[in-house]
Motif scaffolding. Structure first.
Motif, PDB file in Angstrom:
ATOM      1  N   ARG A   8       0.838  -1.213   0.000  1.00  0.00           N
ATOM      2  CA  ARG A   8       0.000   0.000   0.000  1.00  0.00           C
ATOM      3  C   ARG A   8       0.862   1.247   0.000  1.00  0.00           C
ATOM      4  N   ALA A  10       0.264   5.119   1.561  1.00  0.00           N
ATOM      5  CA  ALA A  10      -0.679   5.715   2.512  1.00  0.00           C
ATOM      6  C   ALA A  10      -0.351   7.183   2.781  1.00  0.00           C
ATOM      7  N   PRO A  11      -0.510   8.036   1.787  1.00  0.00           N
ATOM      8  CA  PRO A  11      -0.145   9.445   1.988  1.00  0.00           C
ATOM      9  C   PRO A  11      -1.139  10.196   2.875  1.00  0.00           C
ATOM     10  N   SER A  12      -0.641  11.214   3.549  1.00  0.00           N
ATOM     11  CA  SER A  12      -1.523  12.120   4.286  1.00  0.00           C
ATOM     12  C   SER A  12      -1.820  13.285   3.346  1.00  0.00           C
ATOM     13  N   GLU A  44      -4.539   8.945   4.420  1.00  0.00           N
ATOM     14  CA  GLU A  44      -4.505   9.037   5.885  1.00  0.00           C
ATOM     15  C   GLU A  44      -4.872  10.460   6.287  1.00  0.00           C
ATOM     16  N   TYR A 185      -1.994   8.390  14.616  1.00  0.00           N
ATOM     17  CA  TYR A 185      -1.493   7.641  13.454  1.00  0.00           C
ATOM     18  C   TYR A 185      -1.149   6.195  13.813  1.00  0.00           C
ATOM     19  N   VAL A 189      -2.961   3.231  11.695  1.00  0.00           N
ATOM     20  CA  VAL A 189      -2.174   2.533  10.671  1.00  0.00           C
ATOM     21  C   VAL A 189      -2.143   1.028  10.951  1.00  0.00           C
ATOM     22  N   ARG A 203       7.797   2.150   2.932  1.00  0.00           N
ATOM     23  CA  ARG A 203       7.564   3.581   3.178  1.00  0.00           C
ATOM     24  C   ARG A 203       8.891   4.243   3.507  1.00  0.00           C
ATOM     25  N   LEU A 207       9.719   6.791   9.147  1.00  0.00           N
ATOM     26  CA  LEU A 207       8.761   6.010   9.933  1.00  0.00           C
ATOM     27  C   LEU A 207       9.379   4.755  10.558  1.00  0.00           C
TER      28      LEU A 207
HETATM   29  N1  GLU Z   1       0.544   8.806   6.266  1.00  0.00           N
HETATM   30  C1  GLU Z   1       1.949   8.692   6.545  1.00  0.00           C
HETATM   31  C2  GLU Z   1       2.710   9.807   5.852  1.00  0.00           C
HETATM   32  O1  GLU Z   1       2.218  10.368   4.886  1.00  0.00           O
HETATM   33  C3  GLU Z   1       2.547   7.392   6.071  1.00  0.00           C
HETATM   34  C4  GLU Z   1       2.060   6.253   6.833  1.00  0.00           C
HETATM   35  C5  GLU Z   1       2.673   4.917   6.495  1.00  0.00           C
HETATM   36  O2  GLU Z   1       3.103   4.690   5.354  1.00  0.00           O
HETATM   37  O3  GLU Z   1       2.689   4.074   7.405  1.00  0.00           O
HETATM   38  O4  GLU Z   1       3.809  10.107   6.282  1.00  0.00           O
END
Ligand code: GLU
Length: 306
Positions: A8, A10-12, A44, A185, A189, A203, A207
């Motif tokens: 996946r 998962a952008p904010s 996200e 978050y 997540v 990612r 993170l």
């Molecule tokens: N939403 C997070 C971000 O944009 C990424 C979350 C993830 O990939 O676990 O930094």
């Protein structure tokens, strides 16, 4: 049949896609394609103060124009809050209310030997762990991290190798529901990765530091642990992670496919250590990039871009 690889991105939606977020998107896309897996897209958008109107659609458009096709429906975390509530409820007494403001937490450290000494300096001092002080109201909700023995989480990162974090001494009790009422978050997540059957999380390395907390939560909730791969993050000339706050430029949606190739896809790939020359179409780019990604992953971790 359940697919053996579900990845996946998962952008904010706190702004449009820029070189930093494109690198993360590209890495997760390439890894999914290299494994003939599915690639899901999840917005996200739980931090309602940071969401920027229209940024979600802009992200989708840029990904599409870059030739990155996601599988299934796009999901928005803001529509899945009942799932976070249910997981939070399952944690029961492992979660406790906390009345401390950021300032109080910072001030309390002035009297401890931890002050400004590396990672320990950000550990929650545990003031509300045994109950709220009289007359104080809950602001946030924190998850207990065992004090004795220390909770040490080890995991294999497929880019960086063996990783380890002592949650007790480096993180402490962490927030699952924020003082502003938003879900944190870390909880969302973990719930979503499990609910969507994510087997591989690819990612940015910013993170890496959150991964041990996520694994700890997965264990408490009885959820499977995905494989992790964290790619290096793009920084500006001051060494700060590229983000809207540090002035990252969005891609110009008026760019032609050739322009996107030259100004977005090839530079992002080069950042990931994938040098591709002589490609003229976006399709050709992806075919070559998937092969190059496979080769890159076979290298010992020390020889990859970092
Ligand atoms: N939403 C997070 C971000 O944009 C990424 C979350 C993830 O990939 O676990 O930094």
């Amino acid at each position: 049949m359940t697919p053996s690889y579900i990845g996946r991105f998962a952008p904010s939606p706190s702004g449009p896609l820029h070189m930093g977020s494109l690198v993360a998107a590209m890495a997760s896309y390439l890894d999914a394609k290299a494994h003939s897996g599915l690639w899901l897209l999840r917005l996200e958008d739980l931090d309602f103060d940071r969401n920027v109107a229209g940024a979600d659609q802009e992200i989708l458009t840029t990904l599409q124009r870059c030739g990155m096709r996601w599988d299934g429906e796009v999901t928005w975390q803001s529509k899945r809050q009942a799932l976070y509530e249910a997981a939070f409820a399952r944690l029961g007494g492992q979660v406790y209310p906390c009345a401390c403001s950021r300032k109080e937490i910072a001030d309390s450290r002035l009297h401890t030997s931890d002050i400004a000494h590396g990672p320990a300096a950000r550990v929650y001092p545990g003031k509300c762990r045994n109950g709220l002080p009289p007359g104080r109201k809950a602001r946030a909700y924190r998850l207990r991290v065992p004090l004795q023995p220390h909770e040490v989480i080890r995991f294999q990162d497929h880019w960086h190798g063996e990783m380890m974090q002592d949650l007790t001494s480096e993180v402490g009790d962490f927030v699952l529901r924020r003082a502003d009422g938003y879900w944190a978050y870390q909880l969302a997540v973990v719930v979503d990765d499990a609910a969507q059957g994510i087997t591989h999380v690819v990612r940015g390395a910013d993170l890496l530091d959150s991964t041990a907390r996520q694994i700890y939560l997965q264990r408490l909730l009885g959820l499977p642990q995905p494989a992790y791969l964290h790619v290096p993050v793009v920084t500006n000339t001051e060494g700060e992670k590229l983000s809207k706050q540090t002035g990252a430029a969005a891609f110009d949606l008026g760019l032609t496919p050739q322009g996107l190739l030259q100004h977005a896809l090839l530079p992002a790939a080069a950042f990931l250590g994938i040098e591709i020359t002589g490609v003229y179409t976006i399709e050709e780019f992806w075919t070559r990039a998937v092969t190059a990604w496979n080769l890159q992953l076979r290298k010992p971790s020390g020889l990859r871009a970092s």
